[in-house]
Motif scaffolding. Structure first.
Motif, PDB file in Angstrom:
ATOM      1  N   ASP A 128       1.051  -1.296   0.028  1.00  0.00           N
ATOM      2  CA  ASP A 128       0.012   0.101  -0.006  1.00  0.00           C
ATOM      3  C   ASP A 128       1.078   1.223  -0.076  1.00  0.00           C
ATOM      4  N   PHE A 129       0.747   2.126  -1.050  1.00  0.00           N
ATOM      5  CA  PHE A 129       1.668   3.185  -1.331  1.00  0.00           C
ATOM      6  C   PHE A 129       1.445   4.357  -0.070  1.00  0.00           C
ATOM      7  N   SER A 130       0.150   4.134   0.620  1.00  0.00           N
ATOM      8  CA  SER A 130      -0.003   5.320   1.524  1.00  0.00           C
ATOM      9  C   SER A 130       0.932   5.213   2.593  1.00  0.00           C
ATOM     10  N   TRP A 131       1.289   3.921   3.275  1.00  0.00           N
ATOM     11  CA  TRP A 131       2.124   4.133   4.375  1.00  0.00           C
ATOM     12  C   TRP A 131       3.492   4.253   3.775  1.00  0.00           C
ATOM     13  N   ILE A 132       3.987   3.698   2.772  1.00  0.00           N
ATOM     14  CA  ILE A 132       5.007   3.875   2.148  1.00  0.00           C
ATOM     15  C   ILE A 132       5.571   5.279   1.937  1.00  0.00           C
ATOM     16  N   GLN A 133       4.676   6.059   1.437  1.00  0.00           N
ATOM     17  CA  GLN A 133       4.634   7.459   1.022  1.00  0.00           C
ATOM     18  C   GLN A 133       4.954   8.126   2.463  1.00  0.00           C
ATOM     19  N   GLY A 137       8.017   9.833   1.584  1.00  0.00           N
ATOM     20  CA  GLY A 137       7.636  11.070   1.060  1.00  0.00           C
ATOM     21  C   GLY A 137       7.709  11.233  -0.584  1.00  0.00           C
ATOM     22  N   PRO A 138       6.893  12.005  -1.132  1.00  0.00           N
ATOM     23  CA  PRO A 138       6.690  11.935  -2.541  1.00  0.00           C
ATOM     24  C   PRO A 138       8.125  12.332  -3.455  1.00  0.00           C
ATOM     25  N   ASP A 139       8.927  13.187  -2.885  1.00  0.00           N
ATOM     26  CA  ASP A 139      10.145  13.451  -3.636  1.00  0.00           C
ATOM     27  C   ASP A 139      11.104  12.352  -3.623  1.00  0.00           C
ATOM     28  N   MET A 140      11.293  11.436  -2.266  1.00  0.00           N
ATOM     29  CA  MET A 140      12.129  10.536  -2.573  1.00  0.00           C
ATOM     30  C   MET A 140      11.522   9.291  -3.448  1.00  0.00           C
ATOM     31  N   MET A 141      10.212   9.203  -3.476  1.00  0.00           N
ATOM     32  CA  MET A 141       9.856   8.201  -4.260  1.00  0.00           C
ATOM     33  C   MET A 141       9.758   8.527  -5.794  1.00  0.00           C
ATOM     34  N   GLY A 142       9.831  10.088  -6.165  1.00  0.00           N
ATOM     35  CA  GLY A 142      10.086  10.409  -7.499  1.00  0.00           C
ATOM     36  C   GLY A 142      11.557   9.993  -7.764  1.00  0.00           C
ATOM     37  N   GLN A 143      12.580  10.122  -6.728  1.00  0.00           N
ATOM     38  CA  GLN A 143      13.866   9.988  -7.133  1.00  0.00           C
ATOM     39  C   GLN A 143      14.204   8.465  -7.381  1.00  0.00           C
ATOM     40  N   LEU A 144      13.507   7.520  -6.606  1.00  0.00           N
ATOM     41  CA  LEU A 144      13.578   6.446  -6.755  1.00  0.00           C
ATOM     42  C   LEU A 144      13.086   5.979  -7.873  1.00  0.00           C
ATOM     43  N   ASP A 145      11.913   6.498  -8.642  1.00  0.00           N
ATOM     44  CA  ASP A 145      11.449   6.395  -9.971  1.00  0.00           C
ATOM     45  C   ASP A 145      12.483   6.577 -11.065  1.00  0.00           C
ATOM     46  N   PHE A 204      13.877   3.595   7.068  1.00  0.00           N
ATOM     47  CA  PHE A 204      13.860   4.132   5.734  1.00  0.00           C
ATOM     48  C   PHE A 204      14.318   2.923   4.578  1.00  0.00           C
ATOM     49  N   PHE A 205      15.355   2.358   4.880  1.00  0.00           N
ATOM     50  CA  PHE A 205      15.914   1.567   4.049  1.00  0.00           C
ATOM     51  C   PHE A 205      14.897   0.308   3.555  1.00  0.00           C
ATOM     52  N   ALA A 210      10.808  -1.796   0.204  1.00  0.00           N
ATOM     53  CA  ALA A 210       9.621  -2.359  -0.358  1.00  0.00           C
ATOM     54  C   ALA A 210       9.085  -1.478  -1.498  1.00  0.00           C
ATOM     55  N   TYR A 211       9.459  -0.232  -1.488  1.00  0.00           N
ATOM     56  CA  TYR A 211       8.957   0.665  -2.697  1.00  0.00           C
ATOM     57  C   TYR A 211       9.684  -0.133  -4.241  1.00  0.00           C
ATOM     58  N   ILE A 212      10.867  -0.413  -4.201  1.00  0.00           N
ATOM     59  CA  ILE A 212      11.304  -0.875  -5.239  1.00  0.00           C
ATOM     60  C   ILE A 212      10.754  -2.098  -5.617  1.00  0.00           C
ATOM     61  N   HIS A 213      10.420  -3.041  -4.862  1.00  0.00           N
ATOM     62  CA  HIS A 213       9.769  -4.274  -5.263  1.00  0.00           C
ATOM     63  C   HIS A 213       8.477  -4.117  -5.674  1.00  0.00           C
ATOM     64  N   THR A 214       7.663  -2.899  -5.431  1.00  0.00           N
ATOM     65  CA  THR A 214       6.317  -2.664  -5.870  1.00  0.00           C
ATOM     66  C   THR A 214       6.321  -1.890  -7.071  1.00  0.00           C
ATOM     67  N   ALA A 215       7.353  -0.817  -7.150  1.00  0.00           N
ATOM     68  CA  ALA A 215       7.123   0.001  -8.549  1.00  0.00           C
ATOM     69  C   ALA A 215       8.108   0.285  -9.372  1.00  0.00           C
TER      70      ALA A 215
END
Length: 341
Positions: A128-133, A137-145, A204-205, A210-215
């Protein structure tokens, strides 16, 4: 007292002193008790002054003068050159310090690993992206993308577009060593600061994984971090150990004053934080010049596994059978005894 009587009275003491000097000059000081050497040195200096004042003869004066010169060289010699001391620190002092503080190693490792594994597993089972976000935070998720959104050498392309390997190397040093020193400095808050930063970085790590494996592309992520992850993560844990040592010195002074206990804890923690900084420097070099290179994934994985094994073997085996900074402690002890006298 005549010269011959003076010599007969002190001959045995001079002989024992000379034997000690000979052993030390050959570098075989491990089996000796050097704590009495400064007092013996002072006695020989006094004997030389008396022999000269009473004019006991040139042979005795020359013999005693030679003993004084040899003793002075032994007591005041340097512990070694800069490169010799650095090599000694890397080969012996740092790994021995880590093993000596094995209890703190366990606490720091669990404080970092348990949140990391827990959050990562939570991401696998509840993507669920809500708790990962909320964590990233949206900026870090954008950098990972941007970095790991695809597996077609995206990181290498970004590296060529936005910065050189050397500039990224400098950035990693600035960022990662800054993290280590924040973890270390947090120990002054009764250990709570170091524990907080270890847990925070674990969470954080874990959220990143978790986000890498998801998106994102797991291939792009793991091929990038495989090479430098061992040095970087272990250095972070060791920085936490150093911070915990500072905090324990403040919490449990024993019979010392808190100021004295804190100073002693700082001395004990110094090899740990310096070693952690050195490991972080190595990690930054690998991350800057190797991790982003478009090389076969199996090669990067193999190198990463090999470096993890090297780190474990180094910290577990290096310096066994060697006393920590023998020459340095030997010189400092004798100089301290002389200063007290």
């Amino acid at each position: 007292m005549q010269g011959q009587e003076f010599e007969e009275k002190n001959a045995q003491r001079w002989s024992e002193y000379e034997q000690t000097l000979t052993t030390l000059e050959k570098g075989k000081h491990q089996a000796l008790d050097v704590s009495t050497l400064p007092s013996r040195f002072r006695q020989v200096c006094t004997d030389l002054a008396l022999a000269r004042h009473r004019m006991y003869g040139m042979p005795m004066n020359e013999h005693l003068n030679g003993l004084v010169i040899r003793g002075h060289k032994i007591i005041h010699r340097r512990a070694g050159g800069t490169w010799e001391m650095l090599l000694r620190f890397v080969a012996v002092d740092f790994p021995v310090s880590v093993r000596t503080e094995w209890r703190l190693l366990i606490v720091a490792t669990l404080s970092f690993i348990l949140p990391l594994v827990g959050v990562a597993l939570a991401g696998f089972y509840w993507p669920d992206f809500s708790w990962i976000q909320a964590v990233l935070g949206p900026d870090m998720m954008g950098q990972l993308d941007t970095m790991y959104g695809s597996s077609d050498d995206q990181i290498a392309n970004l590296r060529g577009q936005y910065g050189s390997n050397f500039m990224m190397f400098c950035h990693y040093i600035w960022n990662n060593i800054g993290i280590d020193f924040r973890i270390y400095a947090g120990g002054i808050l009764a250990c709570l600061g170091s524990l907080f930063f270890l847990v925070y970085n674990g969470v954080f790590f874990g959220a990143v994984i978790a986000y890498i494996h998801t998106a994102c592309s797991t291939k792009a992520f793991y091929t990038f971090v495989a090479g430098h992850s061992s040095f970087e993560l272990i250095a972070m844990v060791i920085a936490g150990m150093a911070g915990l040592r500072i905090g324990l010195g403040l919490l449990h002074p024993g019979r010392k004053t808190r100021r004295k206990s804190l100073m002693d804890a700082g001395k004990k923690s110094l090899p740990l934080i310096l070693g952690a900084a050195l490991m972080t420097f190595v990690a930054a070099a690998i991350e800057g010049f190797w991790s982003a290179q478009p090389l076969p994934p199996m090669l990067k994985y193999s190198v990463g596994i090999a470096l993890w094994i090297v780190c474990f073997l180094y910290l577990g085996l290096a310096g066994r059978g060697a006393k920590q900074s023998n020459r340095a402690m030997f010189g400092k002890k004798m100089e301290g005894d002389l200063n007290e006298a």
